[in-house]
Design an enzyme around this catalytic site. Structure first.
Site, PDB file in Angstrom:
ATOM      1  N   CYS A  83       1.088  -0.846   0.486  1.00  0.00           N
ATOM      2  CA  CYS A  83      -0.113  -0.166   0.118  1.00  0.00           C
ATOM      3  C   CYS A  83       0.884   1.280   0.230  1.00  0.00           C
ATOM      4  O   CYS A  83       1.764   1.165  -0.879  1.00  0.00           O
ATOM      5  CB  CYS A  83      -1.332  -0.300   0.868  1.00  0.00           C
ATOM      6  SG  CYS A  83      -2.348   1.189   0.833  1.00  0.00           S
ATOM      7  N   HIS A 182      -4.571  -5.282  -0.211  1.00  0.00           N
ATOM      8  CA  HIS A 182      -3.933  -5.053   0.996  1.00  0.00           C
ATOM      9  C   HIS A 182      -3.597  -6.476   0.548  1.00  0.00           C
ATOM     10  O   HIS A 182      -4.851  -7.543   1.241  1.00  0.00           O
ATOM     11  CB  HIS A 182      -4.551  -4.574   2.139  1.00  0.00           C
ATOM     12  CG  HIS A 182      -3.530  -3.304   2.340  1.00  0.00           C
ATOM     13  ND1 HIS A 182      -3.463  -3.383   3.158  1.00  0.00           N
ATOM     14  CD2 HIS A 182      -4.754  -2.460   2.258  1.00  0.00           C
ATOM     15  CE1 HIS A 182      -3.289  -1.151   3.063  1.00  0.00           C
ATOM     16  NE2 HIS A 182      -4.111  -1.094   2.645  1.00  0.00           N
ATOM     17  N   GLU A 184      -3.011  -8.659   3.259  1.00  0.00           N
ATOM     18  CA  GLU A 184      -2.792  -9.092   4.345  1.00  0.00           C
ATOM     19  C   GLU A 184      -4.579  -9.169   4.770  1.00  0.00           C
ATOM     20  O   GLU A 184      -5.229  -9.234   5.646  1.00  0.00           O
ATOM     21  CB  GLU A 184      -2.336  -8.511   5.540  1.00  0.00           C
ATOM     22  CG  GLU A 184      -2.964  -7.216   5.850  1.00  0.00           C
ATOM     23  CD  GLU A 184      -2.360  -6.463   5.029  1.00  0.00           C
ATOM     24  OE1 GLU A 184      -2.360  -5.323   4.974  1.00  0.00           O
ATOM     25  OE2 GLU A 184      -1.472  -5.866   3.860  1.00  0.00           O
TER      26      GLU A 184
END
Length: 204
Positions: A83, A182, A184
């Site tokens: 990001c 992202h 994650e």
């Protein structure tokens, strides 16, 4: 699988906990740190980030991490920016004011444009069958950003689209990779992509 040690850069401006959980969930060790020796000894370094480009660069300078990250990347240590971390890899950004970045990926960070904000799930189109991302071609991942990195086609390895307009969402220059989305927060698709990137760079 070879268990890696991944250093997660703690410069006070990243969503560290969720990224650390994603890395350990892949079976690798994660060291959240700003200690130079720990960073240099890691098999790979992850540079996360949320917030504004100028404040993030100021924090990296405050902790004397700019020269270290540049040197280690040029020595061949794998570096993955996520990001804002991807945007920090660029040469400059126009967010709030003109700010110099790490300069590891040629290009400039600029506002997204008419849409102003890109938040939610969107699919990625992998360019030139980039091996680290090929298995994620067409998969949907989670985004939350208002700025994008413009770079030369040779460094742009994945794009996404808003209203048919493409923009770069992943970059690569050798051992340096940036991901605008992202992983994650992208569930199984993000886990698979992060695994491919970290382990692919480690074995490159």
């Amino acid at each position: 699988m070879t268990r890696m040690t991944v250093a997660l850069v703690d410069y006070g401006a990243g969503n560290l906990a969720s990224v650390a959980r994603a890395i350990t969930g892949l079976g690798h060790r994660c060291r959240t740190t700003r200690d130079p020796e720990t960073l240099c000894a890691a098999d790979a370094v992850v540079l996360p980030g949320v917030g504004a480009f100028p404040a993030a660069m100021e924090a990296l300078r405050r902790w004397h991490l700019v020269d270290l990250l540049q040197r280690q990347a040029r020595l061949g240590q794998p570096l993955v920016g996520i990001c804002l971390g991807m945007q920090l890899l660029a040469e400059t950004s126009t967010e709030h004011r003109l700010t110099t970045g790490l300069g590891l990926i040629p290009g400039r960070v600029r506002p997204l444009g008419v849409s102003r904000w890109h938040i939610g799930w969107n699919s990625i189109d992998v360019q030139r069958r980039e091996p680290l991302l090929a298995s994620s071609d067409g998969r949907s991942l989670y985004f939350n950003h208002a700025f994008v990195l413009d770079t030369a086609p040779e460094y742009s390895v994945a794009v996404s689209r808003i209203d048919t307009r493409p923009f770069t969402v992943a970059v690569r220059r050798g051992n340096v990779v940036g991901l605008q989305f992202h992983p994650e927060k992208s569930q199984l698709a993000g886990r698979a992509l992060l695994k491919s990137v970290l382990e692919g760079l480690h074995h490159a």
